[in-house]
Write an enzyme that holds these catalytic residues in place. Structure first.
Site, PDB file in Angstrom:
ATOM      1  CG  HIS A  17     101.020 -10.782  46.649  1.00  0.00           C
ATOM      2  ND1 HIS A  17     100.571  -9.493  46.829  1.00  0.00           N
ATOM      3  CD2 HIS A  17     100.302 -11.543  47.511  1.00  0.00           C
ATOM      4  CE1 HIS A  17      99.622  -9.475  47.755  1.00  0.00           C
ATOM      5  NE2 HIS A  17      99.444 -10.705  48.194  1.00  0.00           N
ATOM      6  CE  LYS A  41      88.479  -8.266  51.401  1.00  0.00           C
ATOM      7  NZ  LYS A  41      89.812  -8.861  51.177  1.00  0.00           N
ATOM      8  NE  ARG A  90     101.302 -12.792  55.266  1.00  0.00           N
ATOM      9  CZ  ARG A  90     100.349 -11.881  55.234  1.00  0.00           C
ATOM     10  NH1 ARG A  90     100.602 -10.675  54.779  1.00  0.00           N
ATOM     11  NH2 ARG A  90      99.136 -12.162  55.659  1.00  0.00           N
ATOM     12  CB  SER A 128      97.739  -5.863  50.080  1.00  0.00           C
ATOM     13  OG  SER A 128      98.192  -6.782  49.133  1.00  0.00           O
TER      14      SER A 128
HETATM   15  O1  PNS Z   1      94.593 -12.096  49.110  1.00  0.00           O
HETATM   16  P1  PNS Z   1      93.456 -12.604  49.944  1.00  0.00           P
HETATM   17  O2  PNS Z   1      92.415 -11.529  50.126  1.00  0.00           O
HETATM   18  O3  PNS Z   1      93.907 -13.211  51.242  1.00  0.00           O
HETATM   19  O4  PNS Z   1      92.782 -13.791  49.075  1.00  0.00           O
HETATM   20  C1  PNS Z   1      91.647 -14.440  49.557  1.00  0.00           C
HETATM   21  C2  PNS Z   1      90.991 -15.293  48.440  1.00  0.00           C
HETATM   22  C3  PNS Z   1      90.730 -14.473  47.198  1.00  0.00           C
HETATM   23  C4  PNS Z   1      91.883 -16.451  48.092  1.00  0.00           C
HETATM   24  C5  PNS Z   1      89.660 -15.830  49.036  1.00  0.00           C
HETATM   25  O5  PNS Z   1      88.945 -14.791  49.629  1.00  0.00           O
HETATM   26  C6  PNS Z   1      88.761 -16.511  47.995  1.00  0.00           C
HETATM   27  O6  PNS Z   1      89.095 -17.530  47.461  1.00  0.00           O
HETATM   28  N1  PNS Z   1      87.585 -15.901  47.737  1.00  0.00           N
HETATM   29  C7  PNS Z   1      86.617 -16.406  46.800  1.00  0.00           C
HETATM   30  C8  PNS Z   1      85.412 -17.010  47.536  1.00  0.00           C
HETATM   31  C9  PNS Z   1      85.776 -18.405  47.996  1.00  0.00           C
HETATM   32  O7  PNS Z   1      85.876 -19.318  47.215  1.00  0.00           O
HETATM   33  N2  PNS Z   1      86.012 -18.564  49.322  1.00  0.00           N
HETATM   34  C10 PNS Z   1      86.525 -19.820  49.844  1.00  0.00           C
HETATM   35  C11 PNS Z   1      85.497 -20.555  50.612  1.00  0.00           C
HETATM   36  S1  PNS Z   1      85.454 -19.898  52.250  1.00  0.00           S
END
Ligand code: PNS
Length: 159
Positions: A17, A41, A90, A128
């Site tokens: 990150h 979560k 990745r 993570s």
């Molecule tokens: O580090 P991560 O968990 O892969 O990040 C995922 C993240 C935070 C980018 C994603 O879950 C997110 O944007 N969540 C907020 C809700 C949202 O807008 N979802 C996108 C439409 S499906």
């Protein structure tokens, strides 16, 4: 002026990150690291802890700001007048999920574009979840997360 958001759960932030944060910050005028506050979560670190950790590990990057958000990412982008989302890729295993998310975000708000940054090869394996798995069994974390984070993770698994 290009403002961008690098969103994620960052539970915890990894060296992968941080690499994307540093490289993105070098490309845009202002980078907001958006930390998802997801009550569904049960994270290892609270959202406030994750924000504080990210602030600490990015303190030398003057155009980086750390903020938490809940709800939709595109709404968070709009509130902050941001039209660029950056996500790290990745491997091909990330691609389907990332593409669907980028396309969904574009349907919800076509003014926000997602850009993918290829993760540095040396962090291609890192997530993570991997960090938590290694930490749970007392494994070495030196190459996985910034030094500041190691004692904080150890403390969590001591409990
Ligand atoms: O580090 P991560 O968990 O892969 O990040 C995922 C993240 C935070 C980018 C994603 O879950 C997110 O944007 N969540 C907020 C809700 C949202 O807008 N979802 C996108 C439409 S499906």
């Amino acid at each position: 002026m290009i403002n961008a958001i690098y969103p994620g759960s960052f539970d915890p932030v990894t060296n992968g990150h941080l690499d994307v944060i540093k490289r993105s910050a070098g490309l845009v005028d202002r980078l907001i690291v958006g930390v998802l506050n997801n009550n569904a979560k049960s994270p290892l670190f609270s959202v406030d802890e994750r924000v504080k950790i990210l602030q600490e590990v990015t303190k030398d990057l003057k155009n980086v700001e750390v903020k938490s958000f809940s709800g939709l990412l595109v709404d968070f982008a709009k509130e902050n007048d941001v039209h660029v989302i950056i996500r790290g890729l990745r491997a091909v295993t990330d691609f389907e999920y990332e593409l669907a998310m980028a396309q969904t975000n574009r349907v919800i708000n076509p003014e926000v574009e997602t850009f993918f940054m290829a993760t540095s090869l040396k962090y291609a394996y890192l997530s993570s979840s991997t960090v938590k798995e290694v930490a749970k069994f007392g494994g070495k974390l030196d190459d996985l997360v910034p030094p500041y984070v190691i004692p904080l993770i150890r403390e969590k698994y001591k409990k």
